[in-house]
Write an enzyme that holds these catalytic residues in place. Structure first.
Site, PDB file in Angstrom:
ATOM      1  N   LYS A   1       0.469   3.439  -2.964  1.00  0.00           N
ATOM      2  CA  LYS A   1      -0.723   4.276  -3.213  1.00  0.00           C
ATOM      3  C   LYS A   1      -0.395   5.766  -3.154  1.00  0.00           C
ATOM      4  O   LYS A   1      -1.047   6.578  -3.814  1.00  0.00           O
ATOM      5  CB  LYS A   1      -1.821   3.949  -2.185  1.00  0.00           C
ATOM      6  CG  LYS A   1      -2.373   2.527  -2.305  1.00  0.00           C
ATOM      7  CD  LYS A   1      -3.238   2.198  -1.091  1.00  0.00           C
ATOM      8  CE  LYS A   1      -3.835   0.807  -1.154  1.00  0.00           C
ATOM      9  NZ  LYS A   1      -4.490   0.435   0.119  1.00  0.00           N
TER      10      LYS A   1
ATOM     11  N   VAL B   1       1.294  -3.808   3.810  1.00  0.00           N
ATOM     12  CA  VAL B   1       1.249  -5.124   4.469  1.00  0.00           C
ATOM     13  C   VAL B   1       2.516  -5.953   4.245  1.00  0.00           C
ATOM     14  O   VAL B   1       2.633  -7.050   4.782  1.00  0.00           O
ATOM     15  CB  VAL B   1      -0.009  -5.963   4.087  1.00  0.00           C
ATOM     16  CG1 VAL B   1      -1.269  -5.363   4.673  1.00  0.00           C
ATOM     17  CG2 VAL B   1      -0.119  -6.160   2.596  1.00  0.00           C
TER      18      VAL B   1
ATOM     19  N   TYR C   1      -5.165   3.792   7.889  1.00  0.00           N
ATOM     20  CA  TYR C   1      -6.528   3.255   7.942  1.00  0.00           C
ATOM     21  C   TYR C   1      -7.172   3.517   9.298  1.00  0.00           C
ATOM     22  O   TYR C   1      -7.144   4.639   9.781  1.00  0.00           O
ATOM     23  CB  TYR C   1      -6.526   1.751   7.577  1.00  0.00           C
ATOM     24  CG  TYR C   1      -5.636   1.486   6.394  1.00  0.00           C
ATOM     25  CD1 TYR C   1      -5.997   1.968   5.132  1.00  0.00           C
ATOM     26  CD2 TYR C   1      -4.425   0.825   6.509  1.00  0.00           C
ATOM     27  CE1 TYR C   1      -5.178   1.775   4.041  1.00  0.00           C
ATOM     28  CE2 TYR C   1      -3.608   0.625   5.412  1.00  0.00           C
ATOM     29  CZ  TYR C   1      -3.987   1.105   4.194  1.00  0.00           C
ATOM     30  OH  TYR C   1      -3.177   0.914   3.122  1.00  0.00           O
TER      31      TYR C   1
ATOM     32  N   SER D   1       0.802  -1.240   0.000  1.00  0.00           N
ATOM     33  CA  SER D   1       0.000   0.000   0.000  1.00  0.00           C
ATOM     34  C   SER D   1       0.828   1.280   0.000  1.00  0.00           C
ATOM     35  O   SER D   1       0.274   2.355  -0.249  1.00  0.00           O
ATOM     36  CB  SER D   1      -0.922   0.031   1.220  1.00  0.00           C
ATOM     37  OG  SER D   1      -1.990  -0.846   1.042  1.00  0.00           O
TER      38      SER D   1
ATOM     39  N   TYR E   1      -3.127  -2.289 -10.504  1.00  0.00           N
ATOM     40  CA  TYR E   1      -3.076  -2.158  -9.034  1.00  0.00           C
ATOM     41  C   TYR E   1      -2.235  -3.270  -8.386  1.00  0.00           C
ATOM     42  O   TYR E   1      -1.397  -3.002  -7.518  1.00  0.00           O
ATOM     43  CB  TYR E   1      -4.506  -2.156  -8.479  1.00  0.00           C
ATOM     44  CG  TYR E   1      -4.564  -2.173  -6.973  1.00  0.00           C
ATOM     45  CD1 TYR E   1      -4.327  -1.019  -6.231  1.00  0.00           C
ATOM     46  CD2 TYR E   1      -4.839  -3.348  -6.267  1.00  0.00           C
ATOM     47  CE1 TYR E   1      -4.361  -1.035  -4.832  1.00  0.00           C
ATOM     48  CE2 TYR E   1      -4.887  -3.379  -4.886  1.00  0.00           C
ATOM     49  CZ  TYR E   1      -4.643  -2.222  -4.175  1.00  0.00           C
ATOM     50  OH  TYR E   1      -4.664  -2.239  -2.803  1.00  0.00           O
TER      51      TYR E   1
HETATM   52  O1  DON Z   1      -4.842  -4.597  -1.824  1.00  0.00           O
HETATM   53  C1  DON Z   1      -4.278  -5.163  -0.906  1.00  0.00           C
HETATM   54  O2  DON Z   1      -4.897  -5.772  -0.035  1.00  0.00           O
HETATM   55  C2  DON Z   1      -2.758  -5.108  -0.854  1.00  0.00           C
HETATM   56  N1  DON Z   1      -2.211  -5.163  -2.179  1.00  0.00           N
HETATM   57  C3  DON Z   1      -2.280  -3.855  -0.179  1.00  0.00           C
HETATM   58  C4  DON Z   1      -2.833  -3.668   1.228  1.00  0.00           C
HETATM   59  C5  DON Z   1      -1.934  -2.928   2.143  1.00  0.00           C
HETATM   60  O3  DON Z   1      -0.729  -2.872   1.994  1.00  0.00           O
HETATM   61  C6  DON Z   1      -2.580  -2.330   3.338  1.00  0.00           C
HETATM   62  N2  DON Z   1      -1.586  -1.705   4.183  1.00  0.00           N
HETATM   63  N3  DON Z   1      -1.343  -1.703   5.317  1.00  0.00           N
END
Ligand code: DON
Length: 304
Positions: A67, A258, A240, A64, A189
């Protein structure tokens, strides 16, 4: 003058052997193979100095964190029209939450939750001729490092298990907030999330946001105002449903992924990246949050 090397070395020594270090993300199967014992930090200061400790040179999945970089690339291409398609309010919900999206008629709460990032991805897919190549080049230029790459195995692993993101993209499409095919947007994405960078490369790439929008490599500047806005979004939405906790404990704009990375920055001073793959229940790096709390408490360097 703060002895940054001493501060980050002490944080590393204090935390590196902690037993409770959270759980490595497993909902993207490829990510579950990462050794949870790795822990590194890197700080890049405006005065030109850089400081590293621990596993700061090993690339990890930025997830993430990407983003913020897609948003920075999309803003000059789509201008302030972007804010008609995605809001700038904290969601108070997990990154993959969907019910608000339906309640709010397909306008995601902010560009850093998954649904908001999918709208930003849609903008890049519409505006760029070769979206994946051009975005990767943008990241390489920001970090001044041409070795940065996608991890295609991680992208495919997420595509095969990304049911929640397929649901988000389909909802956005149903609300006419995606111009492109759901599969094309998701393909972009999943690849943006799969980019691998180390702590130093991330501190370099995010330096532009600490430096009034000016990238030291002389490419891809943001206006001062857009850098300010992106920092505000990182502060309010970067973690978040733990954005309040991060502001409370750390007091810096930042973004987590993540893969266990967190980048944070103090405008006009420095960027700092920490990596520890184990996550807390909200999906943010457990040791990463503790390390940054210790850093801002010891140095008294935060925006508050
Ligand atoms: O879309 C997702 O679930 C992952 N590619 C990215 C989520 C993420 O990194 C949330 N961060 N803490």
């Amino acid at each position: 003058m703060t002895d940054f090397q001493n501060v980050i070395d002490k944080i590393h020594a204090d935390l590196k052997d902690k037993v409770n270090r959270g759980l490595v993300a497993s909902y993207i199967p490829e990510l579950s193979n990462v050794d949870p014992h790795q822990f590194g930090l890197h700080l890049k200061h405006m005065d030109g100095r850089s400081f590293s400790t621990g596993v700061s040179q090993k690339a990890f999945s930025i997830q993430s964190i990407s983003k913020v970089l897609t948003l920075a690339m999309a803003l000059p291409l789509y201008s302030e029209n972007i804010w008609k398609r995605v809001d700038v309010e904290p969601s108070g919900n997990p990154f993959n939450h969907l019910s608000l999206l339906e309640l709010e008629n397909g306008i995601p709460r902010n560009p850093l939750i998954n649904a908001g990032a999918l709208v930003v991805a849609d903008i890049l897919v519409s505006r760029l001729t070769n979206p994946k190549e051009e975005f990767l080049q943008y990241v390489r230029d920001l970090a001044n490092d041409q070795t940065i790459n996608y991890n295609y195995v991680v992208a495919e692993s997420e595509r095969l298990t990304g049911f929640n993101n397929f649901a988000a993209a389909n909802l956005l499409k149903a609300y006419h907030n995606l111009e492109n095919n759901v599969d094309d947007v998701l393909d972009f994405y999943f690849h943006q999330c799969s980019i691998e960078m180390n702590c130093e490369q991330l501190s370099n790439a995010f330096f532009m946001f600490a430096n009034h929008g000016i990238c030291t490599q002389g490419k891809h500047h943001l206006t001062h105002s857009r850098a300010k806005r992106i920092n505000a979004i990182m502060l309010t939405c970067g973690f978040y449903d733990e954005a309040g906790e991060f502001a409370f404990e750390v007091g810096l704009p930042g973004k987590s992924g993540v893969g266990g990375g967190i980048v944070a920055l103090l405008p006009h001073h420095f960027t700092i990246t920490v990596w520890s793959p184990g996550l807390n229940p909200k999906g943010n790096s457990l040791l990463g949050m503790q390390a940054l709390e210790q850093f801002t408490s010891e140095t008294k360097l935060s925006i508050f």
